[in-house]
Design an enzyme around this catalytic site. Structure first.
Site, short mmCIF file in Angstrom:
data_model
loop_
_atom_site.label_atom_id
_atom_site.label_comp_id
_atom_site.label_asym_id
_atom_site.label_seq_id
_atom_site.Cartn_x
_atom_site.Cartn_y
_atom_site.Cartn_z
CB THR A 24 -0.90 0.01 1.26
OG1 THR A 24 -1.77 -1.11 1.19
CG2 THR A 24 -1.74 1.27 1.35
CB SER A 81 2.59 -8.15 0.75
OG SER A 81 1.47 -8.19 1.59
CD GLN A 91 -8.09 -22.74 15.09
OE1 GLN A 91 -9.07 -22.05 15.33
NE2 GLN A 91 -8.20 -23.99 14.68
CB CYS A 92 -4.64 -18.64 20.99
SG CYS A 92 -6.11 -19.48 21.56
N1 ASP Z 1 -2.67 -5.39 0.30
C1 ASP Z 1 -1.57 -4.59 0.80
C2 ASP Z 1 -0.32 -5.45 0.78
O1 ASP Z 1 -0.12 -6.23 1.67
C3 ASP Z 1 -1.86 -4.09 2.17
C4 ASP Z 1 -0.77 -3.23 2.77
O2 ASP Z 1 0.24 -2.94 2.18
O3 ASP Z 1 -0.91 -2.83 3.93
O4 ASP Z 1 0.44 -5.36 -0.15
#
Ligand code: ASP
Length: 345
Positions: A16, A61, A280-281
Site C-alpha cells: 500500500t 504482498s 489458533q490463539c
Molecule cells: N494489500 C496490501 C499489501 O499487503 C496491504 C498493505 O500494504 O498494507 O500489499
C-alpha cells in the site's frame, strides 16, 4: 566513534505504501519507487547515505512467494559488509511471513533488517507512510555506544512500535496499529525520543552471516473447526508431495477427540509426515497433554510450535525441511529457540 558514514540499503517490494488508485477499476495498484521517494523529500535530511533497489515489478504482498524471501535474503547478503542496515518496504498483509522467513534465512545477523509499510498510500493526506519510513530509517541507523548496531535483528516497525519480526501478527486492516506481538515485548517505542527496550534485543552475532539457500513448500495446513469432516481432513492429508503438516489447533494445542480424526493423523504420522501443532490463539501457546484433547497428539510424538506465531511456525517448517533431518533431530531443532521466535521454558 564511528567516522564512516552510515549506509542504508532501502529495498522496495510494493504494498500500500507506494500504491496509487487505478481509477478505471477503482482499486489500489503498486507504483514505482521514484514516486515514493519524491513524496518523502525529508529522507534527504537524514545523516546517512541511502541506496535503493526494488523488485523488478512492485507487488501487493498477497503475491509474495518463498522465492521472494530467498531473493531478499540474497540481496542483503550480497552487500552485507558495505551497508550498516537494511530497510524493506513491504505490504502489511504478509509482512509477518516475510519477516519470520528472513529471520530464519539470515543466521548470525549483526545488522538491522527492518520491514515497514503503511495502511494508507503515501499520496493520501492522512497517510502513516511518512512516519513509518522515516522512523524505520532512524532505527536502522541507530548505533550503541560501542558503534555496533542497536537492533541487529529482523524487525517490523509500524505506528510507533518496533517488534521482533518473527513475533508479530497482523491484527487489523483498519487501525494504524496494524501489528501486535503478544508473546514478546516490543523492542522499541518511538515518541519524542526512540526508547529501545535493550534487555529484549538480541546481541549482535560475532559469527559470519550464514544464508539459508532453500525453502520448502512441501507443507500443508490443517485448521480444525467445530464440524470438521472426514472428507475435509482426508483431502488435506492427501495433499500431493506433502512432507510436513501444520495443525492449527484450538487453545493450548487441542483438537476434536473423534476416533476417525486421531486415526487419520496417526496414519499420516506413520507415513513419515512431520506433524506440528500450532495454536489458533495469537497469545500463549501449545502445551501438549495439558488437556485430554491434546493427549493423543502428545502420545503420537507430534511436534509443538510452543508459543510461536502461525507465521513463524510455518516459515520455520519451510526453512528446516530442506536440511533433510531425521524426525528426532528435526523435532529437537524445531522446538528449540533458533532466532528468538519462541520462549523456551
Ligand atoms: N494489500 C496490501 C499489501 O499487503 C496491504 C498493505 O500494504 O498494507 O500489499
Amino acid at each position: 566513534m564511528n567516522q564512516q558514514p552510515i549506509r542504508i540499503l532501502l529495498l522496495y517490494t510494493g504494498g500500500t505504501i507506494g500504491m496509487v488508485k487505478d481509477v478505471a477499476n477503482d482499486t489500489l495498484i503498486p507504483f514505482d519507487f521514484q514516486y515514493l521517494l519524491d513524496k518523502i523529500p525529508e529522507i534527504g535530511q537524514l545523516d546517512c547515505e541511502i541506496d535503493t533497489d526494488s523488485l523488478d515489478r512492485p507487488i501487493d504482498s498477497s503475491d509474495i512467494k518463498p522465492e521472494h524471501w530467498l531473493r531478499l535474503a540474497q540481496r542483503i547478503e550480497k552487500d552485507y559488509t558495505y551497508y550498516n542496515g537494511f530497510v524493506i518496504l513491504h505490504g502489511s498483509d504478509t509482512m509477518a511471513y516475510t519477516a519470520s522467513a528472513l529471520s530464519f534465512l539470515l543466521k548470525n545477523l549483526s545488522k538491522p533488517v527492518i520491514l515497514t509499510g503503511s495502511q494508507l498510500p503515501i499520496g493520501v493526506a492522512r497517510s502513516d507512510a511518512r512516519e513509518n519510513l522515516l522512523t524505520t530509517l532512524e532505527i536502522a541507523m541507530a548505533r550503541r555506544q560501542d558503534g555496533l548496531a542497536m537492533v541487529p535483528e529482523v524487525c517490523v516497525y509500524f505506528e510507533y512500535d518496533l517488534f521482533r519480526g518473527n513475533r508479530v501478527h497482523k491484527i487489523s486492516t483498519e487501525d494504524f496499529e496494524a501489528f501486535e506481538s503478544l508473546n514478546y515485548p516490543k523492542l522499541a517505542g518511538a515518541g519524542v525520543n526512540i526508547k529501545f527496550n535493550q534487555g529484549f534485543i538480541h546481541h549482535p552475532s560475532k559469527e559470519a552471516l550464514e544464508l539459508g539457500n532453500s525453502i520448502s513448500d512441501e507443507v500443508a495446513i490443517l485448521t480444525v473447526f467445530p464440524g470438521i469432516t472426514p472428507a475435509y481432513v482426508e483431502a488435506v492429508l492427501n495433499t500431493a508431495g506433502m512432507k510436513a503438516l501444520l495443525i492449527r489447533s484450538f487453545g493450548a494445542g487441542n483438537i476434536p477427540t473423534d476416533a476417525w480424526l486421531i486415526e487419520a493423523l496417526q496414519a499420516c504420522f506413520d507415513r513419515g509426515i512431520f506433524i506440528v501443532d500450532v495454536s489458533q490463539c495469537v497469545g500463549g501457546g501449545v502445551a501438549l497433554g495439558k488437556y485430554a484433547a491434546s493427549k493423543a497428539l502428545k502420545e503420537m510424538g507430534v511436534i509443538s510450535a510452543v508459543d510461536m506465531t502461525f507465521e513463524a511456525a510455518l516459515t520455520k517448517l519451510m526453512y528446516l525441511l530442506p536440511f533433510g533431518m531425521g524426525y528426532a533431530e528435526f523435532k529437537q531443532q524445531y522446538e528449540s529457540d533458533l532466532r528468538g521466535e519462541l520462549s523456551e521454558s
